[in-house]
Design a protein around this motif. Structure first.
Motif, PDB file in Angstrom:
ATOM      1  N   SER A  56      -5.765 -36.052  -6.834  1.00  0.00           N
ATOM      2  CA  SER A  56      -6.069 -34.907  -5.976  1.00  0.00           C
ATOM      3  C   SER A  56      -7.581 -34.704  -5.922  1.00  0.00           C
ATOM      4  N   ILE A  57      -8.040 -34.029  -4.865  1.00  0.00           N
ATOM      5  CA  ILE A  57      -9.480 -33.741  -4.714  1.00  0.00           C
ATOM      6  C   ILE A  57      -9.723 -32.341  -5.278  1.00  0.00           C
ATOM      7  N   ASN A  58      -9.625 -32.244  -6.584  1.00  0.00           N
ATOM      8  CA  ASN A  58      -9.757 -30.956  -7.250  1.00  0.00           C
ATOM      9  C   ASN A  58     -10.884 -31.008  -8.260  1.00  0.00           C
ATOM     10  N   ILE A  59     -10.848 -30.152  -9.240  1.00  0.00           N
ATOM     11  CA  ILE A  59     -11.989 -29.968 -10.130  1.00  0.00           C
ATOM     12  C   ILE A  59     -12.403 -31.261 -10.833  1.00  0.00           C
ATOM     13  N   GLY A  60     -11.433 -32.112 -11.198  1.00  0.00           N
ATOM     14  CA  GLY A  60     -11.769 -33.376 -11.848  1.00  0.00           C
ATOM     15  C   GLY A  60     -12.603 -34.267 -10.939  1.00  0.00           C
ATOM     16  N   GLN A 128      -3.408 -26.518   5.832  1.00  0.00           N
ATOM     17  CA  GLN A 128      -2.431 -27.149   4.953  1.00  0.00           C
ATOM     18  C   GLN A 128      -2.784 -28.606   4.661  1.00  0.00           C
ATOM     19  N   THR A 129      -3.323 -29.310   5.651  1.00  0.00           N
ATOM     20  CA  THR A 129      -3.747 -30.692   5.419  1.00  0.00           C
ATOM     21  C   THR A 129      -4.771 -30.755   4.293  1.00  0.00           C
ATOM     22  N   ILE A 130      -5.778 -29.895   4.363  1.00  0.00           N
ATOM     23  CA  ILE A 130      -6.830 -29.882   3.340  1.00  0.00           C
ATOM     24  C   ILE A 130      -6.263 -29.437   1.997  1.00  0.00           C
ATOM     25  N   LYS A 131      -5.340 -28.485   2.025  1.00  0.00           N
ATOM     26  CA  LYS A 131      -4.737 -28.005   0.773  1.00  0.00           C
ATOM     27  C   LYS A 131      -3.936 -29.109   0.094  1.00  0.00           C
ATOM     28  N   TRP A 132      -3.194 -29.905   0.875  1.00  0.00           N
ATOM     29  CA  TRP A 132      -2.462 -31.035   0.288  1.00  0.00           C
ATOM     30  C   TRP A 132      -3.427 -32.028  -0.354  1.00  0.00           C
ATOM     31  N   GLY A 137      -3.818 -35.100  -3.065  1.00  0.00           N
ATOM     32  CA  GLY A 137      -4.305 -36.315  -2.407  1.00  0.00           C
ATOM     33  C   GLY A 137      -3.345 -36.703  -1.292  1.00  0.00           C
ATOM     34  N   PHE A 138      -3.301 -38.001  -0.966  1.00  0.00           N
ATOM     35  CA  PHE A 138      -2.349 -38.455   0.037  1.00  0.00           C
ATOM     36  C   PHE A 138      -0.934 -38.427  -0.545  1.00  0.00           C
ATOM     37  N   VAL A 139      -0.001 -37.872   0.221  1.00  0.00           N
ATOM     38  CA  VAL A 139       1.387 -37.733  -0.220  1.00  0.00           C
ATOM     39  C   VAL A 139       2.279 -38.569   0.691  1.00  0.00           C
ATOM     40  N   LYS A 140       3.085 -39.410   0.100  1.00  0.00           N
ATOM     41  CA  LYS A 140       3.940 -40.312   0.873  1.00  0.00           C
ATOM     42  C   LYS A 140       4.937 -39.514   1.719  1.00  0.00           C
ATOM     43  N   GLY A 141       4.956 -39.872   3.009  1.00  0.00           N
ATOM     44  CA  GLY A 141       5.926 -39.245   3.901  1.00  0.00           C
ATOM     45  C   GLY A 141       5.655 -37.785   4.196  1.00  0.00           C
ATOM     46  N   LEU A 142       4.424 -37.330   4.031  1.00  0.00           N
ATOM     47  CA  LEU A 142       4.115 -35.912   4.241  1.00  0.00           C
ATOM     48  C   LEU A 142       4.449 -35.462   5.661  1.00  0.00           C
ATOM     49  N   SER A 143       4.334 -36.374   6.622  1.00  0.00           N
ATOM     50  CA  SER A 143       4.602 -36.008   8.020  1.00  0.00           C
ATOM     51  C   SER A 143       6.080 -35.716   8.270  1.00  0.00           C
TER      52      SER A 143
END
Length: 568
Positions: A56-60, A128-132, A137-143
């Motif tokens: 994920s694009i979070n604190i780490g 929501q895209t940015i929140k995911w 990060g990228f989530v399989k089948g998010l669409s």
């Protein structure tokens, strides 16, 4: 405003460091401050996109990225010092009136960025895209959860690296930052117009960036991918107009890298692919040595694009259904893709798909031209520009080649839009470009800029400070109120969403989701806790196409698939 300004300082620092590194890596000489910033953001987008496949694009991520940037800043400290010194010199080279005008413009830009987001796409999928990305990060089948999440843009990926989501929900202001940067570049060229005796249409052309601030300001308070596409395209067109006959290898590389960036931001801007091809065809012997480098970077960007699409949709070249190299349980149903394509196609005509099929090409054109309010006005303007612009190309024999190239790109883009979705907003970059060129071909007078610039600032200030209705221009009830500034935004800006939402917990199968109940828009998601989908939307696809989203494993990070009700 203050919080946004502080975040801009951080973006400036990161983009400068990575831009200088990019320049060194690809041996780009004499890059100006704007190109360095853009290439720095391009680098960061690639780094963030690669990270999205793994984390994920979070604190780490933020900590690692900051430390890496700090280390690079140490090694590039001499170049960094020169860069900042040169930037100061460039500002003080502006005439005093332009310094004042730019200061006012900068304040207005920050003020607009602090207001509530205007465009409805922010509420349907930007947030929501940015929140995911921030949380998974990228989530399989998010669409499979929401079709619009398939449109995850490189601009949203980049925004996720600068919004500090673990600290606040008020910093989706990257579009305003890039507009501020390109506007400063435009002010420099306006300064040259006032100082130089010779007239260069390229300088007049790039002056449109601050002159049409009243339009751009409606987009910059949300992370709209349209903003960088418009601005980067203007910059490329400026380069073509100014340096067509004497493009350096660095110019060619810069243009090509920016084209790659645009494609990563918005794949529908396919016209941009033609620019490096045209330049290469005209200067093959000069540029052939750089092909290996550019081809390698292009393949790398393509790999990121394909990987992202495969992850989110199960189709590497979404929205194309033709190519499906890997079989996956999370691929979105073909019926969803067909719906997505047909809905986009007929939206520009404001009719049903059945009505669309029954019309001939000429009848479709008539419907398209006769749409009410802004849609009809801009559609008529597009047709008029395509018809009359060739006559003006003939008048400017010295620069007819770049003008013809830009006009050809406009025709290519318009043809692609008529195949997909001829909405005027997708052609707006060429509307502004062709109108500006026509005006400055006819009236190359300094007085035009001297009148237009302060007038633009006055009108923009008025619209920013005073709320008013836009129902005379649009029938969309979600965009009939402008975003006005309040004194409370001086320190802390408005949150990233324009609405206050009420969510109800819902469940279908193994999926628990948040349903926004106080907004009627079919695609609405807002800023709620993941996952969010409107119940009416879910029920529509279930009843009409016999699919509904389910968790693949029971954990959100493992993604979604579409389950057929025939298997229940």
């Amino acid at each position: 405003m203050l919080l946004i300004f502080i975040s801009w300082i951080y973006i400036f620092y990161a983009a400068t460091v990575w831009g200088i590194t990019f320049n060194n890596l690809f041996k780009l000489k004499e890059n100006n401050h704007l190109i360095t910033q853009i290439l720095g953001l391009f680098s960061i987008t690639i780094i963030t996109a690669i990270s999205c496949f793994f984390t994920s694009i979070n604190i780490g991520f933020y900590i690692v990225f900051f430390l890496a940037s700090l280390l690079l800043a140490y090694f590039k400290r001499k170049q960094l010092k020169i860069y900042i010194t040169n930037l100061k010199i460039r500002f003080f080279n502006l005439s005093k009136p332009l310094q004042i005008a730019f200061f006012i413009f900068s304040w207005l830009c920050l003020a607009q960025a602090s207001t509530l987001p205007y465009i409805i796409d922010n509420e349907s999928y930007y947030l929501q895209t940015i929140k995911w990305l921030n949380e998974y990060g990228f989530v399989k089948g998010l669409s499979n959860l929401h079709l619009f999440f398939a449109q995850t843009s490189g601009w949203h990926i980049l925004q996720s690296a600068f919004n500090f989501s673990f600290l606040t929900n008020k910093l989706n202001d990257l579009s305003a930052y890039i507009y501020f940067l390109v506007a400063f570049y435009s002010f420099e060229k306006i300064n040259l117009i006032f100082k130089e005796k010779s007239i260069q249409i390229a300088h007049y052309f790039i002056a449109i960036v601050p002159l049409v601030s009243v339009l751009f300001f409606q987009f910059i308070s949300s992370p709209s991918p349209d903003i960088p596409v418009f601005l980067f395209s203007f910059l490329i067109f400026y380069k073509l107009l100014k340096n067509w006959n004497n493009l350096s290898i660095t110019d060619f590389k810069n243009i090509t890298f920016i084209c790659f960036f645009i494609l990563l931001i918005k794949i529908s801007s396919v016209y941009i692919v033609c620019i490096p091809i045209i330049l290469l065809a005209a200067n093959y012997q000069k540029f052939k040595k750089s092909l290996v480098t550019l081809f390698s970077v292009g393949l790398f960007v393509l790999a990121i694009f394909i990987g992202k699409n495969q992850w989110l949709t199960g189709y590497p070249l979404f929205p194309l259904q033709t190519f499906k190299w890997l079989t996956s349980d999370y691929s979105i149903p073909e019926a969803y893709q067909s719906f997505f394509f047909k809905t986009n196609k007929v939206y520009a005509y404001k009719i049903s798909y059945l009505e669309y099929q029954e019309l001939s090409i000429l009848q479709r054109l008539k419907v398209w031209l006769s749409l009410p309010k802004l849609h009809g006005v801009f559609n008529k303007l597009i047709l008029a520009l395509i018809i009359i612009f060739p006559f003006f190309i003939i008048l400017k024999k010295k620069i007819y080649q770049p003008l013809l190239a830009i006009y050809s790109l406009a025709c290519i883009q318009l043809a692609v839009l008529f195949i997909t979705s001829p909405q005027y907003r997708f052609f707006l970059v060429f509307i502004l470009t062709l109108v500006a060129l026509l005006i400055f071909i006819i009236f190359q007078k300094k007085i035009l800029i001297k009148i237009a610039l302060p007038l633009s600032l006055i009108i923009t200030s008025f619209i920013l400070l005073f709320p008013f209705k836009l129902d005379s221009f649009t029938t969309n009830k979600f965009t009939q109120n402008n975003s006005s500034f309040k004194l409370s935004y001086i320190i802390f800006p408005h949150k990233n969403s324009k609405y206050n939402y009420t969510y109800h917990k819902e469940k279908i199968g193994n999926l628990k989701y948040n349903n926004p109940t106080n907004q009627e828009f079919f695609w609405i998601t807002g800023d709620g806790d993941l996952p969010v989908i409107k119940k009416e939307q879910l029920e529509y696809f279930k009843n009409k196409y016999h699919y509904y989203p389910q968790l693949r494993t029971g954990n959100l990070k493992d993604g979604f698939y579409s389950k057929s009700i025939d298997n229940d």
